[in-house]
Scaffold this motif. Sequence first.
Motif, PDB file in Angstrom:
ATOM      1  N   ALA A   1       0.905  -1.176   0.147  1.00  0.00           N
ATOM      2  CA  ALA A   1       0.115  -0.036  -0.046  1.00  0.00           C
ATOM      3  C   ALA A   1       0.881   1.305   0.114  1.00  0.00           C
ATOM      4  O   ALA A   1       0.660   2.297  -0.910  1.00  0.00           O
ATOM      5  CB  ALA A   1      -0.949   0.096   1.232  1.00  0.00           C
ATOM      6  N   ALA A   2       1.912   1.248   0.834  1.00  0.00           N
ATOM      7  CA  ALA A   2       2.891   2.377   0.995  1.00  0.00           C
ATOM      8  C   ALA A   2       3.568   2.601  -0.169  1.00  0.00           C
ATOM      9  O   ALA A   2       3.867   3.557  -1.279  1.00  0.00           O
ATOM     10  CB  ALA A   2       3.605   2.371   1.943  1.00  0.00           C
ATOM     11  N   LEU A   3       3.957   1.539  -1.118  1.00  0.00           N
ATOM     12  CA  LEU A   3       4.561   1.595  -2.132  1.00  0.00           C
ATOM     13  C   LEU A   3       3.460   2.141  -3.217  1.00  0.00           C
ATOM     14  O   LEU A   3       4.163   3.038  -3.922  1.00  0.00           O
ATOM     15  CB  LEU A   3       4.989   0.028  -2.732  1.00  0.00           C
ATOM     16  N   ARG A   4       2.492   1.617  -3.472  1.00  0.00           N
ATOM     17  CA  ARG A   4       1.490   2.291  -4.236  1.00  0.00           C
ATOM     18  C   ARG A   4       1.497   3.616  -4.269  1.00  0.00           C
ATOM     19  O   ARG A   4       1.546   4.583  -5.324  1.00  0.00           O
ATOM     20  CB  ARG A   4       0.034   1.452  -4.160  1.00  0.00           C
ATOM     21  N   THR A   5       1.508   4.213  -2.925  1.00  0.00           N
ATOM     22  CA  THR A   5       1.296   5.605  -2.936  1.00  0.00           C
ATOM     23  C   THR A   5       2.470   6.342  -3.240  1.00  0.00           C
ATOM     24  O   THR A   5       2.384   7.521  -4.026  1.00  0.00           O
ATOM     25  CB  THR A   5       1.025   5.856  -1.318  1.00  0.00           C
ATOM     26  N   ARG A   6       3.606   5.971  -3.239  1.00  0.00           N
ATOM     27  CA  ARG A   6       4.815   6.379  -3.468  1.00  0.00           C
ATOM     28  C   ARG A   6       5.106   6.289  -5.131  1.00  0.00           C
ATOM     29  O   ARG A   6       5.728   7.074  -5.611  1.00  0.00           O
ATOM     30  CB  ARG A   6       6.082   5.585  -2.840  1.00  0.00           C
ATOM     31  N   LEU A   7       4.345   5.492  -5.600  1.00  0.00           N
ATOM     32  CA  LEU A   7       4.467   5.061  -7.100  1.00  0.00           C
ATOM     33  C   LEU A   7       3.641   5.714  -7.934  1.00  0.00           C
ATOM     34  O   LEU A   7       3.259   5.331  -9.136  1.00  0.00           O
ATOM     35  CB  LEU A   7       4.971   3.912  -7.583  1.00  0.00           C
ATOM     36  N   ASP A   8       2.671   6.583  -7.322  1.00  0.00           N
ATOM     37  CA  ASP A   8       1.699   7.062  -8.024  1.00  0.00           C
ATOM     38  C   ASP A   8       2.130   7.711  -9.627  1.00  0.00           C
ATOM     39  O   ASP A   8       3.194   8.425  -9.514  1.00  0.00           O
ATOM     40  CB  ASP A   8       1.100   8.268  -7.205  1.00  0.00           C
ATOM     41  N   GLY A   9       1.390   7.291 -10.566  1.00  0.00           N
ATOM     42  CA  GLY A   9       1.551   7.763 -11.842  1.00  0.00           C
ATOM     43  C   GLY A   9       2.472   6.811 -12.638  1.00  0.00           C
ATOM     44  O   GLY A   9       2.597   6.823 -13.834  1.00  0.00           O
ATOM     45  N   ILE A  10       2.987   5.760 -11.960  1.00  0.00           N
ATOM     46  CA  ILE A  10       3.795   4.742 -12.502  1.00  0.00           C
ATOM     47  C   ILE A  10       2.586   3.500 -12.862  1.00  0.00           C
ATOM     48  O   ILE A  10       2.044   3.242 -11.722  1.00  0.00           O
ATOM     49  CB  ILE A  10       5.077   4.348 -12.021  1.00  0.00           C
ATOM     50  N   ARG A  11       2.560   2.894 -14.081  1.00  0.00           N
ATOM     51  CA  ARG A  11       1.565   1.895 -14.228  1.00  0.00           C
ATOM     52  C   ARG A  11       2.235   0.652 -13.259  1.00  0.00           C
ATOM     53  O   ARG A  11       3.206   0.060 -13.348  1.00  0.00           O
ATOM     54  CB  ARG A  11       2.016   1.477 -15.579  1.00  0.00           C
ATOM     55  N   LEU A  12       1.023   0.055 -12.435  1.00  0.00           N
ATOM     56  CA  LEU A  12       1.423  -1.087 -11.640  1.00  0.00           C
ATOM     57  C   LEU A  12       0.325  -2.196 -12.075  1.00  0.00           C
ATOM     58  O   LEU A  12      -0.929  -1.914 -12.426  1.00  0.00           O
ATOM     59  CB  LEU A  12       1.262  -0.830 -10.171  1.00  0.00           C
ATOM     60  N   GLU A  13       0.649  -3.458 -11.857  1.00  0.00           N
ATOM     61  CA  GLU A  13      -0.346  -4.515 -12.135  1.00  0.00           C
ATOM     62  C   GLU A  13      -0.302  -5.503 -11.017  1.00  0.00           C
ATOM     63  O   GLU A  13       0.606  -5.842 -10.575  1.00  0.00           O
ATOM     64  CB  GLU A  13       0.225  -5.105 -13.459  1.00  0.00           C
ATOM     65  N   ASP A  14      -1.410  -5.609 -10.498  1.00  0.00           N
ATOM     66  CA  ASP A  14      -1.413  -6.629  -9.359  1.00  0.00           C
ATOM     67  C   ASP A  14      -2.336  -7.977  -9.643  1.00  0.00           C
ATOM     68  O   ASP A  14      -2.541  -8.756  -8.760  1.00  0.00           O
ATOM     69  CB  ASP A  14      -1.779  -6.159  -8.136  1.00  0.00           C
ATOM     70  N   ASN A  15      -3.088  -7.791 -11.000  1.00  0.00           N
ATOM     71  CA  ASN A  15      -3.673  -9.124 -11.122  1.00  0.00           C
ATOM     72  C   ASN A  15      -2.944 -10.410 -11.146  1.00  0.00           C
ATOM     73  O   ASN A  15      -1.924 -10.458 -11.901  1.00  0.00           O
ATOM     74  CB  ASN A  15      -4.416  -8.963 -12.667  1.00  0.00           C
ATOM     75  N   PRO A  16      -3.214 -11.278 -10.210  1.00  0.00           N
ATOM     76  CA  PRO A  16      -2.526 -12.303  -9.876  1.00  0.00           C
ATOM     77  C   PRO A  16      -2.277 -13.269 -11.180  1.00  0.00           C
ATOM     78  O   PRO A  16      -0.946 -13.601 -11.214  1.00  0.00           O
ATOM     79  CB  PRO A  16      -3.384 -13.273  -9.013  1.00  0.00           C
ATOM     80  N   ALA A  17      -3.052 -13.179 -12.191  1.00  0.00           N
ATOM     81  CA  ALA A  17      -2.761 -14.152 -13.313  1.00  0.00           C
ATOM     82  C   ALA A  17      -1.628 -13.419 -14.168  1.00  0.00           C
ATOM     83  O   ALA A  17      -0.584 -13.879 -14.509  1.00  0.00           O
ATOM     84  CB  ALA A  17      -4.130 -14.325 -14.108  1.00  0.00           C
ATOM     85  N   LEU A  18      -2.048 -12.104 -14.205  1.00  0.00           N
ATOM     86  CA  LEU A  18      -0.911 -11.072 -14.872  1.00  0.00           C
ATOM     87  C   LEU A  18       0.519 -11.164 -14.233  1.00  0.00           C
ATOM     88  O   LEU A  18       1.558 -11.146 -14.975  1.00  0.00           O
ATOM     89  CB  LEU A  18      -1.526 -10.088 -15.332  1.00  0.00           C
ATOM     90  N   VAL A  19       0.400 -11.250 -13.078  1.00  0.00           N
ATOM     91  CA  VAL A  19       1.691 -10.889 -12.243  1.00  0.00           C
ATOM     92  C   VAL A  19       2.577 -12.266 -12.381  1.00  0.00           C
ATOM     93  O   VAL A  19       3.278 -12.297 -12.350  1.00  0.00           O
ATOM     94  CB  VAL A  19       1.314 -10.610 -10.828  1.00  0.00           C
TER      95      VAL A  19
END
Lengths: 469, 469
Positions: free
Chosen positions: B10-28
């Motif tokens: 959660a903290a990481l997501r906040t810090r990386l606002d604006g960078i594309r992230l993916e957490d869909n388990p199948a895609l990850v």
Amino acid sequence: MSDRPRYDLAALRTRLDGIRLEDNPALVRQKSRDFYWYSPILKRQLDAVAADLVAYPASQDDVVRVLEACAELAIPVTPRGAGTGNYGQAMPLAGGVVLDLSGMDRVLDIAPGRVVAQAGALLADIDAATRATGQELRLSPSTYRTASIGGFIAGGSGGVGSIMWGGLRDLGNILGLTVVTMERQPRVLRLTGEEVGKVAHAYGTNGIITEVTMPLAPAYGWLEAIIGFDDFGRACSYANALGEQDALAKKLVSVVAAPVPQLYFLRHRPFLPDGKHVVLAMVDVLAADAFAAFTTRHGGEFLFRSDLVPAERRAGLPPIYELAWNHTTLRALRVDPAITYLQTLYPFPHQLDLVARLHARLGAEVPAHLEFVRFDGKVTCFGLPLVQFTTEERLEEIIAIHEEMGAVVFNPHRYTLEEGGMKQTDAVQLAFKREADPAGLLNPGKMIGWENPDFDLASGRLYLFQGLA
Amino acid sequence: MSDRPRYDLAALRTRLDGIRLEDNPALVRQKSRDFYWYSPILKRQLDAVAADLVAYPASQDDVVRVLEACAELAIPVTPRGAGTGNYGQAMPLAGGVVLDLSGMDRVLDIAPGRVVAQAGALLADIDAATRATGQELRLSPSTYRTASIGGFIAGGSGGVGSIMWGGLRDLGNILGLTVVTMERQPRVLRLTGEEVGKVAHAYGTNGIITEVTMPLAPAYGWLEAIIGFDDFGRACSYANALGEQDALAKKLVSVVAAPVPQLYFLRHRPFLPDGKHVVLAMVDVLAADAFAAFTTRHGGEFLFRSDLVPAERRAGLPPIYELAWNHTTLRALRVDPAITYLQTLYPFPHQLDLVARLHARLGAEVPAHLEFVRFDGKVTCFGLPLVQFTTEERLEEIIAIHEEMGAVVFNPHRYTLEEGGMKQTDAVQLAFKREADPAGLLNPGKMIGWENPDFDLASGRLYLFQGLA
């Protein structure tokens, strides 16, 4: 040469109307010579050689006309490029016509990977044309600025670039040749693949090369470097290892033992501390950091780097390849006319050991000069050691010592293909001469296998062309 | 992997606002895998490996932001190019973030002799850009059409082109790298010369490569050929000699023993008579006549020549390099899932003898597949023999037999740098990891020298990263 047959030059002149001819004796004599005087033996043997006439063809059609007329009149023809050879290969031992191809100097076509040029084109002029496409010739002699491509192919074997591409004898280093035969009705043949070997390095004894197709290499920016070593053996092992660096594009890796560089590389003298054995190198400037890392690994010390030396200090220096190959000899000769040289091969894999043993035994009288090359897929070195000439007998002794110890000697004090080469007649070239020059009129006296099939090359006896007797 | 630390995503997501992230388990999970399944051992060990999150930087600044945040939050980061590796090198053994660099795919600059590109650029895309200048990359894996340049440098060693240029480890095959460190304040470093070795082939364990400067070679028209032999030994000696042809520019020289080509090269099957051992070659098409002459000299028979086969028969055929290197294995696996492979080096000068002895002893169970290369200046061959897999014990036995008989094995059934490589930690890479990744967050589990300095690599014991236990 009083026995020389009298040729019907008047009839020839008539037949060659419209082709430029020269019979001024001083000029004919000049065009009948090459750098044979590097050898005191060839100088003695060949000093009086001269043609009767020089013909200057302007086109392949002119070449056909000259050969047709000379075939009919039984007049010998000796082809000449720029006359930069060292073994009298362009010298007309039986007189007759020197066919000077320098006027056929056009670059005909440039494409990615290859160039087509007339035989008389100078190497440097070809590169001046190809460099606009980022390309240059793979191989050249140190006489790059003055030699012709046809002469290089007919009389050379490799040189600058051989550390990357091997020699002219290697399949792929000559893509195609156009050749005119010496017959009553000359034929124009196109040779590729295996057939190139019929006339390459045959001194023009079995056909006149009029046009060449040569492969091109990328024209890198070449960093010129001189690397110094206190120990001769370390200079040699560094050079061998540099040759084996597969990822460093390079064009020259030479070793010159002290005091040769200090005595004879006059314009580079400020960069050459006393006692240093030197390696001369040309390496892709884009890999300068990689090259420096390699040199540091091997404990080499840069005495000169063209990318670091200010332009004003570089002004007036010759290109570094003009310190290498046969230019090493030339520079020594200019200072000390009593110098001559040998041409040797130190076979892989024992090249460094053999070089060390020869240097230990003969180093003072025969200072080492090595040129590293790719040879049959491995890195090894040729030698062009300088020789402090005293007598012909001692020179022969020095050659015998080299052969006894395991070096191959390509004797530069001989004017025949066999004696200067592999001590045997090239059967393919001889067979092609039978077909393409049935009367034996092309460059007489150079192919023993034709002139005197019974001559025993293993006898150690010197072959003497009877026209020279 | 129940012991895996819980990361503050959660903290990481906040810090990386604006960078594309993916957490869909199948895609990850998909982005946490490579071609590790070539190995039945790696398949068993690594099948469950998955990251928590995939981050897609669009720029070097994004990379800096991801590393800064992960360093602060103690979250592991495993870089990924195109995921075409074979040893799990891009698989996140400790979870955390997969840093997918595929979006950083721009070709930044092309000049004579070199290209600058972002790490995620695909090899084929780089060449599509450089080919307009008559140039292409020197080296590529057989996954040329799908692999990224950064992944190739971080996880590869050579491949197509190595017969001309050696391997990526050779000074000059990587001119420069830009690397971001894994620190609270990441640094952007520019490495050239000797320093390139700090991060090349380090699996991204000690820095993230963001930009590369690579040397370029001439983009020849490559003639593709398959040459057939009834005798396996003659195929090998032909291939070795072809490798040693200094004047033939080439890109591929492979030997594949029968019946592998006939069983697995399905689309080329019409060109592959039963029983023929084959040599696969890519040679400069301008030297086609020279290449044919060489092949005739050695008694080779052309089964396929791309310049002679009509276009309609070539349609649908894969490029020949997709029969070679690890694509040989891939094609076999597609037909027979019980196939696996080895990676070996047959050291010069006894390579042909060693190959013959291994083929005689193990040929049926371990069909030979050789890739000829330049290695330290000489031509020799790597092996990527296929293995009819039965048990892990038998596979280890086969490896032991190879080592006993004198082959060097780069074990492709290991996910660590050391076990898959030279069986020792690279001291330079370890030292650089101490500096550039002091908390050990980059690609954990891959460098034994970091994870467990006391592990005895000579013990023969399998290293198991504790995160996988």
